[in-house]
Structure formats: C-alpha cells, structure tokens
Write an enzyme that holds these catalytic residues in place. Structure first.
Site, PDB file in Angstrom:
ATOM      1  N   CYS A 132      22.790 -29.008   7.311  1.00 43.07           N
ATOM      2  CA  CYS A 132      21.601 -29.536   6.872  1.00 43.07           C
ATOM      3  C   CYS A 132      20.496 -28.525   7.413  1.00 43.07           C
ATOM      4  CB  CYS A 132      21.186 -31.023   7.227  1.00 43.07           C
ATOM      5  SG  CYS A 132      22.451 -31.728   8.648  1.00 43.07           S
ATOM      6  N   ASP A 145      28.932 -30.035   0.443  1.00 45.08           N
ATOM      7  CA  ASP A 145      27.525 -30.635   1.080  1.00 45.08           C
ATOM      8  C   ASP A 145      26.676 -30.216   0.158  1.00 45.08           C
ATOM      9  OD1 ASP A 145      26.187 -31.794   3.113  1.00 45.08           O
ATOM     10  OD2 ASP A 145      26.573 -30.454   4.327  1.00 45.08           O
ATOM     11  N   HIS A 190      21.960 -31.103  -0.315  1.00 43.33           N
ATOM     12  CA  HIS A 190      20.680 -31.553   0.324  1.00 43.33           C
ATOM     13  C   HIS A 190      19.731 -31.459  -0.634  1.00 43.33           C
ATOM     14  CE1 HIS A 190      23.076 -30.703   3.948  1.00 43.33           C
ATOM     15  NE2 HIS A 190      22.582 -31.585   4.285  1.00 43.33           N
ATOM     16  N   LYS A 199      22.661 -44.885   5.411  1.00 42.58           N
ATOM     17  CA  LYS A 199      23.581 -44.270   4.562  1.00 42.58           C
ATOM     18  C   LYS A 199      24.164 -45.100   3.932  1.00 42.58           C
ATOM     19  CE  LYS A 199      27.113 -43.406   8.083  1.00 42.58           C
ATOM     20  NZ  LYS A 199      28.058 -42.600   8.730  1.00 42.58           N
ATOM     21  N   ARG A 204      33.827 -28.779  14.484  1.00 47.10           N
ATOM     22  CA  ARG A 204      33.428 -29.769  15.528  1.00 47.10           C
ATOM     23  C   ARG A 204      34.558 -29.718  16.511  1.00 47.10           C
ATOM     24  NH1 ARG A 204      30.723 -34.241  11.211  1.00 47.10           N
ATOM     25  NH2 ARG A 204      29.106 -32.468  10.432  1.00 47.10           N
ATOM     26  N   GLN A 223      32.875 -28.950   3.990  1.00 48.39           N
ATOM     27  CA  GLN A 223      31.813 -29.911   3.435  1.00 48.39           C
ATOM     28  C   GLN A 223      31.472 -29.570   1.942  1.00 48.39           C
ATOM     29  OE1 GLN A 223      29.107 -30.791   6.603  1.00 48.39           O
ATOM     30  NE2 GLN A 223      29.645 -32.838   6.870  1.00 48.39           N
ATOM     31  N   HIS A 233      21.058 -36.419   2.000  1.00 50.65           N
ATOM     32  CA  HIS A 233      22.223 -35.705   2.479  1.00 50.65           C
ATOM     33  C   HIS A 233      23.423 -36.088   1.717  1.00 50.65           C
ATOM     34  CE1 HIS A 233      20.647 -34.220   6.528  1.00 50.65           C
ATOM     35  NE2 HIS A 233      19.757 -35.430   6.056  1.00 50.65           N
TER      36      HIS A 233
END
Length: 647
Positions: free
Chosen positions: A337, A386, A388, A472, A366, A384, A518
């Site tokens: 992000c 991902d 945005h 979320k 991570r 991910q 997100h």
C-alpha cells in the site's frame, strides 16, 4: 432485581447475583443441560459467575464457537492436570483453546514426552473426567500469585504474572491443579465425554527462538463420542487433501533449506497453475477498470514509518537492510500500500480522475517464527493479489460493492459456494491500537455495514478485529470437507491518505482527501492455492489444471502416435503430456490417477488405425472411443463455457 435482555429482544428480570446457568434453568432443564458458556454484554463468561447489573445475554451450546472455546480451554486445563499427576515436577507454559481443539506447552525437564505416551495421558484425563471436578475461579493479588507459583517452581507462570497488572489476575482450580487463567471455562469437567490427543511438537517459549524449546501437546475433545468418531474420519480425509502432500505428488511447489524456510519455490506445473489464476483475475480487473502497476521489493524504512506499519510491526519484521551510505536503511516490502500511495502522488488528480484503481501481484516479506511456518499457508515470502482504490467519499460504497462483485465471481468460478462474511470493527474499549480520527472510523465502518445490507449479505460483526488503519470485510470460505479459511478481504482506509497527504481537486476547486480501499480477493497466491488444493483434493477445474490431458501409449510401438496426438492437442491450446515410460498400461493409469490429470487418452493398435483415442476421465473411468477432432472439440467447449461465464 436486574434486567436481562435476550438475543430476540425479550427482557426478563432476575435477582441480582443470578448466574448464567440459573438463567438457562429458568428457560428449560434441557437448555441447562446443553449450555456450556454465556456471553454477557458480548463478552464470553463462565456460566457460574454471578450477574450483578442489567445486561444482554446469549447462551452458548456446542455448535457456537464461544462454547467450543470454553470447552477446549477447560480441556487444556484437564490435560495439564493429567500431566501434573503423571510427570511430577513438570512446568507449565500456556494452554489455550485454538480453532480446532487445544494445546499446552510444557517443560518436562529431563523427561521426553513422545507420541507413544499420548494414550496413557488420555487415560489419565478420562480418569479425572469421571470425578466431574468443579472449576473454581479466584481473583488473586500479584504478590500472592507470584508467591503461589514461585513456591511450586513455576518459572514460566511467574514470568507471565510479572507482565500483568495487579488487580487483573485470576486463577482456576480443579482437583489438585491450579492454573493462572482469565477463563472462561465449563462449570465442571464432566461435560468432556471424548478425548483425543493428536500430536506432540516443539515450541519456543513465547515464540522466541532464543528461548527454551518446550513440548507442545495438541488435543481435541467433544461432548459426545459420536462427534469424536466423525472428527477422526474427517482428519483422515484432511490428510488425503493435505496441500503439502498433493503439491509434492503433482510437482507444484517445493521448499529448500538452502534458500530458506518459509520461502516457496514454484515449480513449472505450479507456476502454470498460479499464472492462470493471475490471468483470470487480471481479465476480471480489466473489465472493472483496474490498471496494473509494478513496485520494487524493497523501500526506504521511512516509507513504513510514514504509513504507521513500522511502529506496529517493525519489531516482528525482517530487520532493516543497511547500505554503504551512513544512515540509509531499506526494508523488504511487508505490504504494497505505501508504494501505491506514492504512485497516486506522481501526478495531480481532479475529482473527475477518481476512482483510480491500481492493481499489482506484489510479493511481500514478513518474518514468521520457524515453528509457525506451514506449507503454503504460513510463509515468509508471498504474493498478494493486491489492489488499492482511491476514490471520493461519495464513490466509496459503489466501489466497495464492485469489489464484492469481483470476489463473488471468483468464488463461483472455483466452486467456493459455502462462505460467510465477517465485518471487523474497532475494539471500542482499546482505541490506542488504531490510528485515525473517530469521525473517519465511523464513516468507514458505516460504509461496510451499508454495503453488506445493500447486497443482502449476512455478516457477523467482530469487535477488535479491524486492521490498525481501518475496518474490513473478510470472507470465510468453507471447503469441501467443512473447514473454514479466511480468504478475500476488503478494507476501508481514511488514514493512509491522510498520512501520505494524498489529494485531489474537487468540483469546488479546493483540495480534498481521497478514501482508500485495500482489496485482495485471493488474499495471497500461496495461501489461496493451498486452500484450493485442499478444497478440490488436487482435482482442479479443467480450465485451471496444469495438465488437462495425458496420452498413454500401451507400448513403445505407439509412442510416435502418442507424441503426434499431444502436438496436435497442444496446438489447439489443450495442455497435453505423454507418459511414454516403459511400464504396463495398468501402472500408467494408476500413476496418472494420482496426478489428478482430468483426461487420460489410451492409444494402441486400434486407436492408431482408426485415428481415435480411448478416453478415461479422472475418477469416472472409461468413456469410450472418440475421433481426435471430436475429443479436442469436447475439451475446448468445456473450457469455453467457463471463459464466457466469467470473463
């Protein structure tokens, strides 16, 4: 008297000090026999605790997660009591309930507890259950707690107590065993009718690899033996579907100690499967107006200081990368992000430019403790899916609804028909965990609730489960054998746009902050593939599977014909391989059944002369003979149906 409000809105009056069990008894004796725990003002409590003020109540039976938690938490104490009797001097760490059962971390000193010891421990637990020991809760001062556990040589418990505030410490006692614990628990151990200890493993104390390795004993219990029998059948099926086992058999992915634990290597067949999933989502995203971007695998530490991620997770992440330039620090990217916020800032935006939808299959890193790593479901490096979305506040709900549509398309395409939604909100009693203003949080939470209402999507509300920057909506999918997996997620964020000073020029010619969504429908490619493997048992949909067809010549004499067939089918985008090993046809069929390839084409003298193939379908057996062109048309039509429906 106190007023007690039930889930249906009805209100009853009871004497002050009435317990949850007494309330259940006032409704029916049957309910009193079946209830295991209760929630008072949405907090799970022991049935034996007195209620001294007006409240809401929900009584939990076995089918409720809250009841299972209390049941398995009590079972962990029962396990510890049995260990205390069998292994004098044993020390105890922690013993929580988990999603399926419980565990206890113990230090048995010089003794080694092995898998072979579990039946004897189970027998001791059953012996204690027969006594129907009552669990007694007691509040205790920090000084007294340290003295009690210190006199028993419980160094691990004393360390835990040292971290607690005085006035917050409670213990539970059953029989001769007393444990440091917040609860909740069953009233007595007699409700535990079936016991199975499932595994012994190692676990570092408090998850710290520099601390001592303790022995972790896993188990599960039930209020009826029939439920245990059903669970054992379920576990056998789960073993067959284990994504690590199927991943090896189908040569999808691997791990290497030389590369490092938790860092998966995608093999050619697994890469092909994963790439098709990515292409599938890219096609959907294109139809919804997304733009693909790519960002680096690292970024300056200051980027995550700005976002707030470093303050929250920095200690648990991979440590900073130092360059030869003094004071310069980079981090392996733990999330995408902040990079996407910087892409948004590259050019000025007007209200007419919004929404901006940026998508990336971005690999992030991570740090996970080595003992927590598990196949593809818990790794240190993952990708991910991902995206945005930067939008105006008046566009937020519509954009949120569109993301829900994308998730529904994916679930339908992959036969995830059984799923639940969870709205994760702030913990109203601990707002220090979160960033941003109350006003923005309230707007974000309201948008999610309204979107679910508009879709007619029932959603469970969980307080305290929000991300630190916003609420979320999570999707919990049940797989083919009933296990729950958290997959897709959508998060509303007013805070990162504030922190990164994102702007757009409004119709009033003034500067405004966009809202950020997100979104990751798969969650991560690694975890999603693992769940998909276990859901399908490795029998992937025809459009997705790495190999759609395998040709099996019955002898070397027909290898050339088999290879010609494979070449013909591959030119028509039908993924085909040849098994030309010098093995009997029965062996080839068995081996390729294990690989879960949807179609097997057996070719011999008859097929060669007639330009045909003998077709076998995975799990269904012989389907007769077809001309090669007819078989190709059959496969192409099956795949085309999917493309038309979901593209």
């Amino acid at each position: 008297m106190i007023k007690v409000t039930f889930p249906d809105g009805s209100v009853r009056e009871y004497e002050k000090g009435t317990t949850g069990l007494q309330i259940a008894e006032s409704i029916s004796s049957r309910l009193a026999q079946e209830v295991l725990a209760c929630s008072i003002n949405n907090e799970v409590k022991d049935l034996s605790l007195p209620i001294n003020e007006d409240c809401t109540i929900k009584l939990h039976k076995w089918d409720d997660d809250e009841a299972k938690h209390a049941f398995w938490h009590t079972s962990a104490h029962l396990l510890a009591e049995a260990l205390q009797e069998l292994y004098p001097g044993i020390q105890f760490g922690i013993g929580p309930a988990i999603e399926s059962g419980f565990y206890y971390d113990v230090d048995p000193g010089e003794t080694v507890i092995k898998e072979g010891d579990l039946p004897a421990i189970e027998a001791k637990m059953a012996e204690l259950v027969a006594k129907k020991e009552t669990l007694t809760r007691q509040s205790i001062s920090k000084t007294d707690a340290l003295k009690m556990f210190g006199e028993r040589g419980e160094t691990y418990k004393c360390e835990l107590i040292s971290d607690l505030a005085d006035g917050t410490i409670t213990t539970y006692t059953q029989g001769a065993f007393t444990d440091l614990c917040r609860g909740p628990h069953l009233i007595n151990t007699g409700d535990i009718k079936a016991i199975k200890l499932t595994a012994v493993a190692g676990a570092y104390w408090r998850g710290d690899e520099k601390r001592k390795m303790l022995t972790r004993i896993y188990g599960i219990t039930f209020p009826k033996k029939k439920l245990l029998d059903e669970y054992l059948v379920f576990m056998e099926e789960a073993k067959k579907r284990d994504h690590r086992k199927i991943g090896r058999e189908q040569e999808l992915f691997a791990f290497s100690q030389a590369v490092g634990p938790g860092l998966p290597l995608w093999l050619p067949r697994g890469t092909a499967l994963r790439s098709r999933l990515e292409d599938f989502l890219k096609r959907i995203q294109k139809n919804f107006g997304y733009q693909q971007v790519m960002t680096p695998h690292i970024g300056q530490k200051e980027l995550w200081v700005t976002s707030g991620h470093y303050a929250k997770y920095g200690k648990d992440s991979f440590q900073p990368i130092h360059t030869p330039q003094e004071g310069e620090e980079f981090l392996l990217k733990p999330m995408n992000c902040p990079h996407h916020c910087e892409i948004y800032k590259v050019s000025p935006k007007s209200y007419k430019d919004l929404p901006v939808r940026l998508a990336e299959f971005g690999t992030v890193y991570r740090y996970e403790q080595s003992g927590e790593l598990h196949g593809l479901t818990r790794v240190r490096g993952f990708t991910q899916d991902d995206a945005h979305i930067f939008c105006r506040p008046d566009q937020l709900k519509d954009e949120f609804l569109k993301v829900m549509d994308i998730i529904f398309i994916i679930f339908k395409a992959l036969s995830f028909d059984n799923f639940e939604a969870q709205i994760s909100l702030r913990d109203p009693n601990d707002r220090e965990k979160y960033i941003g203003s109350d006003e923005n949080w309230e707007k974000a939470e309201r948008a999610i609730v309204e979107a679910c209402q508009e879709k007619g999507l029932p959603a469970k509300v969980e307080l305290g489960e929000a991300a630190f920057y916003g609420p979320k909506l999570d999707f919990m999918v049940k797989d083919a054998i009933g296990r729950r997996w958290q997959l897709g997620t959508i998060q509303v964020d007013y805070n990162l746009p504030e922190r990164f000073e994102l702007e757009y020029t409004g119709a009033d010619n003034q500067k405004h902050r966009p809202v950020m969504i997100h979104r990751a429908p798969f969650g991560s490619m690694e975890r999603f593939v693992a769940v998909l493997i276990e859901h399908t048992g490795g029998k992937f949909p025809l459009w997705l599977t790495p190999d759609q067809v395998v040709v099996l010549p019955i002898s070397e004499k027909f290898n050339d014909y088999a290879n010609e067939l494979a070449a013909t089918l591959n030119k028509q985008d039908i993924r085909t391989v040849v098994d030309d090993r010098n093995e009997k046809i029965g062996r080839k069929i068995r081996d390729n059944e294990l690989k879960r390839i949807p179609y097997m084409l057996i070719v011999g003298e008859k097929e060669f002369e007639n330009g045909e193939v003998s077709v076998r379908k995975q799990g269904e057996g012989d389907k007769g003979s077809l001309k090669v062109a007819d078989f190709a048309a059959l496969i192409s039509s099956e795949v085309e149906k999917m493309v038309i429906e979901y593209n």
